[in-house]
Design an enzyme around this catalytic site. Sequence first.
Site, short mmCIF file in Angstrom:
data_model
loop_
_atom_site.label_atom_id
_atom_site.label_comp_id
_atom_site.label_asym_id
_atom_site.label_seq_id
_atom_site.Cartn_x
_atom_site.Cartn_y
_atom_site.Cartn_z
N ASP A 65 0.87 -1.17 0.00
CA ASP A 65 0.00 0.00 0.00
C ASP A 65 0.91 1.22 0.00
O ASP A 65 1.60 1.49 0.99
CB ASP A 65 -0.90 -0.02 1.24
CG ASP A 65 -1.86 1.16 1.29
OD1 ASP A 65 -1.74 2.08 0.45
OD2 ASP A 65 -2.73 1.17 2.19
N SER A 146 1.32 13.76 -15.93
CA SER A 146 0.07 13.96 -16.67
C SER A 146 0.13 15.30 -17.38
O SER A 146 0.86 16.20 -16.95
CB SER A 146 -1.13 13.93 -15.71
OG SER A 146 -2.30 14.40 -16.34
N TYR A 160 -5.83 16.62 -7.66
CA TYR A 160 -5.12 15.81 -8.67
C TYR A 160 -4.19 16.71 -9.47
O TYR A 160 -3.02 16.38 -9.68
CB TYR A 160 -6.12 15.11 -9.58
CG TYR A 160 -5.45 14.28 -10.66
CD1 TYR A 160 -4.95 13.02 -10.37
CD2 TYR A 160 -5.32 14.76 -11.96
CE1 TYR A 160 -4.32 12.25 -11.35
CE2 TYR A 160 -4.70 14.00 -12.94
CZ TYR A 160 -4.21 12.75 -12.63
OH TYR A 160 -3.59 12.01 -13.61
N LYS A 164 0.06 16.71 -9.66
CA LYS A 164 0.85 16.54 -10.88
C LYS A 164 1.81 17.71 -11.09
O LYS A 164 2.92 17.53 -11.60
CB LYS A 164 -0.07 16.35 -12.09
CG LYS A 164 -0.87 15.05 -12.03
CD LYS A 164 0.04 13.86 -11.84
CE LYS A 164 -0.69 12.54 -11.76
NZ LYS A 164 0.23 11.39 -11.57
#
Length: 247
Positions: A65, A146, A160, A164
Amino acid sequence: MDQWKGKVALVTGAGSGIGEALAEALVHHGMVVVGLDIQEDKIKALSERLAADGAPGKLHPLVADLRRPEDILAAFSWIDDTLGGVDVLVNNAGVLSRTKLSEGDTEEWRAVLDVNVLAVAVCTREFLKSMDRRKNQHGHVVILNSVSAWVTHFSQGVMYQASKHAVKGIAMCLRRELAEKGSAIKVTCISPGRTKTNILGSAMEPEVIAMDASDISSAIVNALSASPVTQMCEIIMTPVPTMFSIF
């Protein structure tokens, strides 16, 4: 890729999507791959399939994890003791959150930052420590980023996008740190646009043009195949035609 035959690669999030495609590609190029994933059934199934295919390399499935730093440390310890250390690190695992700043859940944001940013930093730190202990400078760090690090796209979610941009900063700082040490370890940041992976889930409309995970894995293989004096620093990939105007 001949330079990497028999060498060890650690790929996080190797149980599906880009990580799965890359782990398969590296094994077929003769590398010893450690696939780190929380999805035990998927990573073990991939290992068994590659063994049955008779691929020249080997995939070792490890369950971890990435939100737990102790799991990451245990994985690196196992690799050092069993395989001699990591030569190529691919920080691929990622968590998507689409929430706005005014509506977001703190624990969801924490998961995004833990996996997308902190796990990248911890994995990279442990990789560099292992390289230093072995006095090995023939290594490569790959970070799956990304296009969200290059454009502001509201639907991607604030945390998010923030994660990035943070990863891009980590990669840039790492290149400078290694250069100041005179290190030959390379750092490549791959920033794909829309790609057919399970991270998007049902949010992927069938009619939307998207790249395959194999397109991204091929780009990573190309970066690893570059000459010793060539470093592919940033690779931005989008489907054609693209919805983003990046530059």
